[in-house]
Scaffold this motif. Sequence first.
Motif, mmCIF file in Angstrom:
data_model
loop_
_atom_site.group_PDB
_atom_site.id
_atom_site.type_symbol
_atom_site.label_atom_id
_atom_site.label_comp_id
_atom_site.label_asym_id
_atom_site.label_seq_id
_atom_site.Cartn_x
_atom_site.Cartn_y
_atom_site.Cartn_z
ATOM 1 N N TRP A 75 38.468 33.263 48.309
ATOM 2 C CA TRP A 75 38.928 33.298 46.917
ATOM 3 C C TRP A 75 37.738 33.261 45.954
ATOM 4 C CZ3 TRP A 75 43.932 33.800 44.881
ATOM 5 C CH2 TRP A 75 43.977 33.732 43.481
ATOM 6 N N ALA A 95 36.005 40.244 41.097
ATOM 7 C CA ALA A 95 37.005 40.774 40.161
ATOM 8 C C ALA A 95 36.533 40.572 38.720
ATOM 9 C CB ALA A 95 38.348 40.087 40.385
ATOM 10 N N LYS A 96 35.945 39.421 38.453
ATOM 11 C CA LYS A 96 35.476 39.146 37.077
ATOM 12 C C LYS A 96 34.403 40.155 36.673
ATOM 13 C CE LYS A 96 36.165 34.152 36.932
ATOM 14 N NZ LYS A 96 35.461 32.884 37.089
ATOM 15 N N LYS A 107 46.076 38.876 38.989
ATOM 16 C CA LYS A 107 45.587 37.975 37.934
ATOM 17 C C LYS A 107 44.705 38.700 36.922
ATOM 18 C CE LYS A 107 42.996 33.655 37.486
ATOM 19 N NZ LYS A 107 42.208 32.643 38.202
ATOM 20 N N TYR A 108 43.872 39.611 37.406
ATOM 21 C CA TYR A 108 42.923 40.286 36.508
ATOM 22 C C TYR A 108 43.339 41.721 36.152
ATOM 23 C CZ TYR A 108 39.915 36.298 37.166
ATOM 24 O OH TYR A 108 39.425 35.007 37.170
ATOM 25 N N GLU A 113 37.109 36.404 43.610
ATOM 26 C CA GLU A 113 37.401 36.228 42.182
ATOM 27 C C GLU A 113 36.175 36.569 41.340
ATOM 28 O OE1 GLU A 113 38.803 32.382 40.658
ATOM 29 O OE2 GLU A 113 40.015 33.565 39.243
ATOM 30 N N SER A 128 46.396 38.966 45.169
ATOM 31 C CA SER A 128 46.715 37.962 44.133
ATOM 32 C C SER A 128 45.683 37.991 43.018
ATOM 33 C CB SER A 128 46.712 36.543 44.722
ATOM 34 O OG SER A 128 47.587 36.473 45.788
ATOM 35 N N ILE A 129 44.411 38.128 43.400
ATOM 36 C CA ILE A 129 43.356 38.164 42.378
ATOM 37 C C ILE A 129 43.474 39.439 41.541
ATOM 38 C CG2 ILE A 129 40.838 38.295 42.044
ATOM 39 C CD1 ILE A 129 40.597 36.410 44.486
#
Length: 190
Positions: free
Chosen positions: A96, A103-104, A139-140, A100, A135-136
């Motif tokens: 994760w 992804a950011k 979220k993004y 994450e 899931s990530i």
Amino acid sequence: MSPKMRKILLHICCAPCLTYTLKKLRNNKFKVEGYFYNPNIHGFLEYKKRLIYLLKYSKKVKLPLSVSREDYDNGLRKYFEFIGDHKDDRCPICYWIRLEETAKLAKKKKIKFFSTTLLISPYQDQELLKKIGGSIAKKYKLKFYYDDFKKGYRESRRMAKKEGLYMQKYCGCIFSEFEKYERCGVKAKR
Ligand code: SF4
């Protein structure tokens, strides 16, 4: 970039896992950028070694590469803060954290797709990576690209050997190092 090409930000754990994954993504018409973010790696020399070989290989294959600006010390502290008491079920957290951050960065760079070279490893939980990536992505508001890169694992080892890349002996964290060498029956010499 041809109109059919799509951009993707690829989280990279190490140079050997990049070899085949990059080839496959490029064959699938992706314009790939790489990101090295692995605060899980223990110890400092191991971290440096993996990074140095990746820098060399990326240059050779003309891969634009971002390296986390977080220094080793801070990254490692953050890793242990996240893991907390979850020493025995740490891998989902480790996945994760790294995905994450990828992804950011993808969001910042306005790149819609992201993925990870961890998908090539038969030693990683592929279903879990797929789930966490999904899931990530949600979220993004991005897309996690899943492919069964595992099919190319052997080829990636051959490619890495040919290129003279450093192949690590354990997954990354201090626990994985212990598990690897403990299994091998390494004893301290006195
Ligand atoms: S074993 Fe590998 S994936 Fe699991 S926590 Fe350690 S470095 Fe991360």
